[in-house]
Design an enzyme around this catalytic site. Structure first.
Site, short mmCIF file in Angstrom:
data_model
loop_
_atom_site.label_atom_id
_atom_site.label_comp_id
_atom_site.label_asym_id
_atom_site.label_seq_id
_atom_site.Cartn_x
_atom_site.Cartn_y
_atom_site.Cartn_z
N GLU A 1 -68.77 62.85 7.77
CA GLU A 1 -68.78 61.77 8.75
C GLU A 1 -69.88 60.74 8.48
O GLU A 1 -69.63 59.53 8.55
CB GLU A 1 -68.88 62.32 10.17
N ALA B 1 -59.32 58.42 15.75
CA ALA B 1 -58.29 58.59 14.74
C ALA B 1 -58.63 59.81 13.90
O ALA B 1 -59.75 60.32 13.96
CB ALA B 1 -58.21 57.36 13.84
N GLU C 1 -60.78 56.16 8.11
CA GLU C 1 -59.87 57.30 7.91
C GLU C 1 -59.35 57.29 6.48
O GLU C 1 -59.20 58.34 5.86
CB GLU C 1 -58.70 57.26 8.91
N HIS D 1 -61.93 58.72 4.12
CA HIS D 1 -62.03 60.18 4.19
C HIS D 1 -61.19 60.87 3.10
O HIS D 1 -61.44 62.02 2.78
CB HIS D 1 -61.53 60.69 5.55
N GLU E 1 -58.07 61.86 9.98
CA GLU E 1 -57.81 61.63 8.56
C GLU E 1 -56.89 62.65 7.90
O GLU E 1 -56.99 62.86 6.68
CB GLU E 1 -59.15 61.61 7.82
N1 TRP Z 1 -62.54 63.30 11.93
C1 TRP Z 1 -62.20 62.24 12.82
C2 TRP Z 1 -62.91 61.00 12.31
O1 TRP Z 1 -64.08 60.83 12.48
C3 TRP Z 1 -62.56 62.41 14.24
C4 TRP Z 1 -62.15 63.63 14.96
C5 TRP Z 1 -62.75 64.81 14.96
C6 TRP Z 1 -61.17 63.73 15.94
N2 TRP Z 1 -62.19 65.65 15.91
C7 TRP Z 1 -61.23 65.00 16.49
C8 TRP Z 1 -60.22 62.85 16.39
C9 TRP Z 1 -60.42 65.39 17.52
C10 TRP Z 1 -59.40 63.24 17.41
C11 TRP Z 1 -59.49 64.49 17.99
O2 TRP Z 1 -62.37 60.22 11.64
ZN ZN Z 2 -64.56 60.42 10.36
#
Ligand code: TRP
Ligand code: ZN
Length: 867
Positions: A323, A265, A301, A304, A267
């Protein structure tokens, strides 16, 4: 095709602040499946050297026009490469207009703007925005966005982006919407969705009394399946207010579920986009594990919004700033919702299953890496899970109140900025006045430390001496390591497993916390009435490997009675590992201790379920060198059969005693009961095939929810043969129009340990419902096989390896980000016995020698080979 031979790594030490800021960004989308027109207008301000050129990043874009302060530029004024647009001379403040054309329909990388089930959607983290339009696509360029989008009314009734909807209108057969996000954000948080979607609506009143509209958009007819996610969202919003004092900041919060998604997912500000598998649930189609993950990812999410969006990362090397902290926050939330003991065990299982092997192999990297080719490759268990452990240790050391003050300080002083890990640690220094620089070691040093504890008890003086030492093994680019701060929570037990008091620092206690900062330290406890059982690293107080030489009887004592539930589970697991890996190991004593645990009325069902499950073959592989997968498989099976035989009557009685659900509820207590019953089923079916078949078939047929159905199917897959196939056929007929459930049908088969699976996976990829372009479906075969089926993946013919290598190469042609993640399956090849090591190495060599390999796969396969 990429020229991987000339790919240059990006290094943290090369970081330079951006030369230009883009204070305002206006985007205009004329959506079309193959010819979407994107016009961007930027207000640009110079912040760096007066002669610096403006360099924008862009990939796979068809450039139409460039205008500077209203005047068209000619190709002589700028330079375009495959990855950049450079304008040599620009004023200090100006308006820049750029028009490009893109093709969402053909975009199977699933980053940038792409189509999923006939809808437009975006994924911009980490570097996807540059596939939409030229931009300084880096997280330290924060800009205020206004987005206009236009699409045909038919087929695209919903037009969504970040922030607030400020205008809508019609334009013949088309319509448009304008969205404005008042919060400056980096491009990776931009999102857009257009298409036909049903919506589930609700509202939330924040702690200051503001009303927030909540909308979850899903496939037509599916809004009832978003109810659990909505409930989880509201609980998350309340929790972040209670636990961190953090309130939501817009008047609208939206989530959209899509089928085609590379990870879990995303954010995006005010418009989270989710893999549908982590959002949709009802008892008939989702397992308890799905519910649990939905709850934690919705929370993740949402959290975040503060840890990631309001305070973002200066550069991608700081990825764990958002993260690691956000995982720690979602784990704490899940613990509050579902019970901390069980949550901690599950989190540690996951850390050990995924992060420890990573840290011990050629792909090891620090939580803050020093360099990368593709940042996509660093969305790893190390950055997420080890990153979360570091935050957890900090909280353990300073205590909950100081932790809260440090986090308040962090959010307040860094709000609206792009921060670094140093900024995070500075907040702990600000509220304590102490030096937190030593903690940076955890971020910059790879490898799992070993904590050694030497125990000496002197009966005459009733004095216990503990000699603590630490050591971190070398990793590929770091030969020498220095000590890290290790919080060690420990307590003492009598030989019977009852708490034993001692005097430490003048106080009489049964449990204490010690911070090991150097290479070694000595701890002395007085007034210890008898030779104790040491219960060290309680709650897994640090992500380390513990080395404590002790008699087997001590582990049994903790297994039977450690008041620390984590160490109770840990004692059982470490005993099971030792007994399974010992060709002469017997299950008799283990069965007795497990029997006592199962009949202990003070323990909850979820905990008993965890106690009943033996270490996986992957767990066992980490404790054996060289790894012999066939030996591990055979020994685990033999031990399990012996254990099941010893516990048969009790296990069956307990299984029968778990009441059938009258009405399904996903709550933790109900899920715990199902988990226990299903763990018992898994154990019982390994006794004798005949009774097992009847039991597993009945379990499957009488299931009234997906959790029990999948448990029945897994039990049948262990027995194999005709009843298994019958159930599979039945399952397929019933769910062939439910993609998320069909993913499970593929995954169960790919993970079946029967040797026939080698052939079956080849049939599965020829199945009409198999589709490599949908990551969920592809992973349900490829990932399930490579990661969850060691017995067959490591078949000595090498066919399992070849199958996965072919799959990686096929998917790499259109979706490098997802393909590369499977390289991990070959990561630890040097630890394997022959012929495995040689066969895996040959497969990696074949991969790196392939023409047109992506940077993603080239980077990981190259490292895996070199390590
Ligand atoms: N930032 C997202 C999370 O950890 C994850 C994420 C990073 C992501 N790159 C992505 C999701 C590319 C889908 C595709 O919550
Ligand atoms: Zn994340």
């Amino acid at each position: 095709m990429y020229r991987t031979d000339i790919a240059r790594p990006i290094r943290l030490t090369d970081y330079r602040a951006p030369d230009f800021h883009i204070t305002d960004t206006r985007l205009d989308f004329d959506l079309h499946p193959t010819q979407t027109q994107v016009k961007a207008t930027y207000s640009v301000e110079r912040r760096g050297a007066e002669d610096a050129p403006l360099v924008l990043l862009g990939e796979r874009l068809t450039l139409k026009t460039v205008r500077l302060d209203g005047a068209d530029l000619t190709p002589a004024d700028y330079q375009v490469t495959a990855e950049t647009l450079t304008i040599k001379s620009v004023p200090d403040r100006f308006k820049l207009e750029i028009a490009v054309e893109i093709n969402p329909q053909d975009n199977k990388t699933l980053e940038g703007l792409y189509m999923s089930s006939g809808r437009y959607c975006t994924q911009c983290e980490a570097e996807g925005f540059r596939k939409i339009v030229y931009f300084p696509d880096r997280p330290d360029v924060l800009s205020k966005y206004t987005v206009r989008m236009r699409a045909p009314k038919a087929g695209f009734p919903r037009l969504l982006s970040n922030g607030n909807l400020i205008e809508t209108g019609e334009d013949g057969d088309a319509h448009y919407a304008v969205w404005e996000d008042p919060f400056p954000k980096p491009a990776y948080l931009f999102a857009l969705v257009a298409g036909e979607l049903d919506v589930l609506e609700d509202r939330f009143t924040t702690m200051s009394g503001r009303t927030v509209e909540l909308k979850i958009f899903v496939d037509t007819g599916m809004s009832a399946r978003a109810e659990y996610a909505m409930d989880a969202l509201k609980r998350s919003m309340r929790w972040d207010e209670d636990a961190y004092g953090r309130e939501y900041d817009l008047d609208l919060f939206m989530i959209v579920a899509v089928r085609d998604f590379n990870f879990g997912a995303m954010e995006n500000k005010g418009l989270n986009i989710f893999n549908a598998s982590l959002l949709l649930a009802d008892p008939e189609t989702a397992t308890d594990l799905d519910y649990e993950r939905i709850e934690s990812v919705v929370a993740h999410e949402y959290f975040h919004n503060w840890s990631g969006n309001r305070v973002t990362c200066r550069d991608w090397f700081q990825l764990c700033l958002k993260e690691g902290l956000t995982v720690f926050r979602d784990q704490s939330f899940s613990g509050d919702q579902r019970g901390h003991a069980v949550q901690r065990i599950k989190d540690v299982k996951m850390l050990r299953a995924r992060q420890f092997p990573e840290d011990a192999g050629p792909l090891a990297h620090p939580v803050r890496p020093a360099s990368y080719l593709k940042i996509d490759n660093f969305y790893t268990a190390t950055i997420y899970e080890k990153g979360a452990e570091i935050v957890g240790m900090l909280k353990t050391v300073v205590g909950p109140d100081v932790y809260r003050r440090a986090l308040d300080h962090y959010f307040e002083t860094n709000d609206g900025t792009a921060a670094t890990l140093e900024d995070f640690l500075t907040s702990f220094e600000a509220v304590t006045g102490e030096d937190f620089a030593p903690w940076l070691k955890w971020y910059v040093q790879a490898g799992t430390p070993t904590l050694g504890i030497g125990v000496t008890y002197d009966a005459a003086s009733k004095r216990l001496t503990l000699n603590l030492s630490q050591q971190t093994p070398p990793t590929p680019t770091q030969a020498h390591k220095s000590p890290v701060p290790i919080p060690v929570r420990l307590g003492l037990l009598t030989q019977d497993g009852a708490p034993l008091s001692f005097v430490h620092d003048g106080a009489t206690v049964t449990d204490t916390l010690f911070l090991l900062t150097g290479e070694r330290a000595q701890l002395i406890f007085e007034d210890v009435a008898e030779a104790p059982v040491v219960s060290a690293l309680r709650g897994f107080s640090a992500p380390v490997k513990l080395r404590l030489d002790e008699p087997e009887a001590h582990r049994f004592a903790r297994f039977r009675g450690d008041p620390d539930p984590f160490n109770r589970w840990e004692a059982a697991q470490s005993l099971a590992k030792a007994l399974i890996l010992d060709p002469q190991g017997s299950a008799a004593d283990y069965a007795e201790a497990l029997r006592a645990t199962l009949s202990d009325a003070t323990l909850d069902a979820a905990f008993k379920a965890l106690m009943t499950a033996l270490p996986t073959e992957m767990d066992l592989a980490q404790s054996l060198t060289p790894v012999d997968p066939a030996f591990i498989h055979a020994r685990r099976k033999a031990f399990k059969t012996e254990l099941a035989a010893a516990l048969k009557t009790d296990a069956q009685a307990l299984y029968d005693a778990v009441p059938a659900e009258v009405q399904f509820s996903p709550d933790a207590a109900s899920a715990g009961r199902r988990a226990l019953r299903n763990a018992l089923l898994d154990l019982i079916v390994s006794v004798d095939p005949n009774t097992a078949t009847t039991l597993a078939e009945t379990h499957y047929r009488s299931a009234t929810n997906m959790t029990d159905m999948i448990a029945g199917l897994n039990a049948l897959s262990q027995i194999h043969g005709e009843p298994y196939q019958r159930a599979l056929d039945h399952f397929y007929e019933r769910y062939k129009f439910e993609p998320l459930v069909l993913d499970k049908w593929f995954a169960v088969q790919a993970a079946c340990a029967h040797p026939e699976t080698l052939e079956r996976v080849r049939r599965l990829i020829a199945h009409p419902d198999f589709d490599r372009k949908v990551p969920n479906r592809w992973r349900s075969v490829a990932q399930a096989f490579a990661a969850n089926n060691p017995a067959v993946f490591h078949d000595i013919s090498g066919e399992g390896y070849a199958f996965i290598a072919d799959e990686i190469l096929s998917v790499d042609r259109f979706n490098p980000m997802t393909a590369a993640r499977l390289i991990e399956a070959f990561g630890g090849f040097k630890r394997y016995a022959e012929p495995h090591a040689g066969l895996m190495k040959a497969v990696l060599e074949r991969i790196v020698a392939t023409d047109g390999l992506s940077k993603n796969v080239a980077e990981l396969a190259g490292k895996a080979l070199a390590g």
